[in-house]
Design a protein around this motif. Structure first.
Motif, short mmCIF file in Angstrom:
data_model
loop_
_atom_site.label_atom_id
_atom_site.label_comp_id
_atom_site.label_asym_id
_atom_site.label_seq_id
_atom_site.Cartn_x
_atom_site.Cartn_y
_atom_site.Cartn_z
N PRO A 1 0.83 -1.20 0.00
CA PRO A 1 0.00 0.00 0.00
C PRO A 1 0.87 1.25 0.00
O PRO A 1 2.04 1.21 0.38
CB PRO A 1 -0.79 -0.11 1.30
N ARG A 2 0.30 2.34 -0.43
CA ARG A 2 1.03 3.60 -0.43
C ARG A 2 1.33 4.04 0.99
O ARG A 2 0.55 3.82 1.89
CB ARG A 2 0.17 4.71 -1.05
N THR A 3 2.48 4.68 1.16
CA THR A 3 2.77 5.27 2.46
C THR A 3 2.11 6.63 2.52
O THR A 3 2.12 7.38 1.56
CB THR A 3 4.29 5.41 2.68
N LYS A 4 1.52 6.91 3.66
CA LYS A 4 0.83 8.18 3.82
C LYS A 4 1.72 9.10 4.63
O LYS A 4 2.15 8.77 5.73
CB LYS A 4 -0.50 7.96 4.51
N HIS A 5 2.01 10.26 4.07
CA HIS A 5 2.86 11.23 4.74
C HIS A 5 2.03 12.42 5.17
O HIS A 5 1.15 12.87 4.45
CB HIS A 5 3.97 11.72 3.80
N ALA A 6 2.34 12.92 6.33
CA ALA A 6 1.67 14.13 6.80
C ALA A 6 2.16 15.32 5.99
O ALA A 6 3.32 15.39 5.58
CB ALA A 6 1.96 14.35 8.28
#
Length: 138
Positions: free
Chosen positions: A126-131
Motif C-alpha cells: 500500500p502507499r505510504t501516507k505522509h503528513a
C-alpha cells in the motif's frame, strides 16, 4: 544493523516466546517477566492487556505461507503480459494494448521502459501516507 534484527546477547537468534516468530521489525518485551515478544504480540499485549489469540497467530502464518508459495499458478483470470502476475489492485494497458499489472504499467509510464522482474513482489504494497509539512504561513 537495525536494532530489532540483532541476535540476542547470548548469540542465539531471538524468538518470540508467545508465537515463536523469529523475524519481526521490532522486538519488544513483556512488562512483568521481560520475556522477548515480536512486534505483533507486544503491541497486542500493550493495547489489550492480554496475549495475542492463536487465531491471529495462525492467520499471520497462513499469510506468510501464501507469500512463499506460487499462488499465481493456482489463480485464474487476467495475467500481466510482462511479469505474469495475477494479483494487482488495478489492471492497465500498454500503448500496444497489452494487459499490464498496476506496477508494470506505472513503471513503463514513468520510465519509458519495462519494469525489471527483480522488482516483482508477492504482496501488493500500500502507499505510504505522509503528513503534510507545516509551512508556518497563515
Amino acid at each position: 544493523p537495525k536494532r530489532g534484527r540483532r541476535p540476542s546477547s547470548n548469540g542465539l537468534p531471538k524468538i518470540c516466546y508467545h508465537c515463536h516468530a523469529a523475524s519481526t521489525p521490532l522486538w519488544r518485551r513483556e512488562p512483568l517477566t521481560l520475556r522477548t515478544l515480536c512486534n505483533a504480540c507486544g503491541l497486542y499485549l500493550q493495547q489489550r492487556n492480554k496475549l495475542r489469540p492463536q487465531e491471529l497467530i495462525d492467520a499471520d502464518a497462513e499469510d506468510n505461507d501464501l507469500e512463499n508459495s506460487d499462488e499465481d499458478a493456482e489463480q485464474t483470470g487476467p495475467q500481466c503480459t510482462h511479469c505474469h502476475t495475477r494479483n494487482t489492485s488495478v489492471w492497465r494497458r500498454s500503448k500496444t494494448g497489452a494487459q499490464l499489472c498496476n506496477a508494470c504499467g506505472v513503471y513503463v509510464r514513468l520510465r519509458g521502459k519495462d519494469r525489471p522482474l527483480s522488482l516483482k513482489r508477492k504482496k501488493i504494497k500500500p502507499r505510504t501516507k505522509h503528513a503534510k509539512p507545516i509551512t508556518g504561513k497563515d
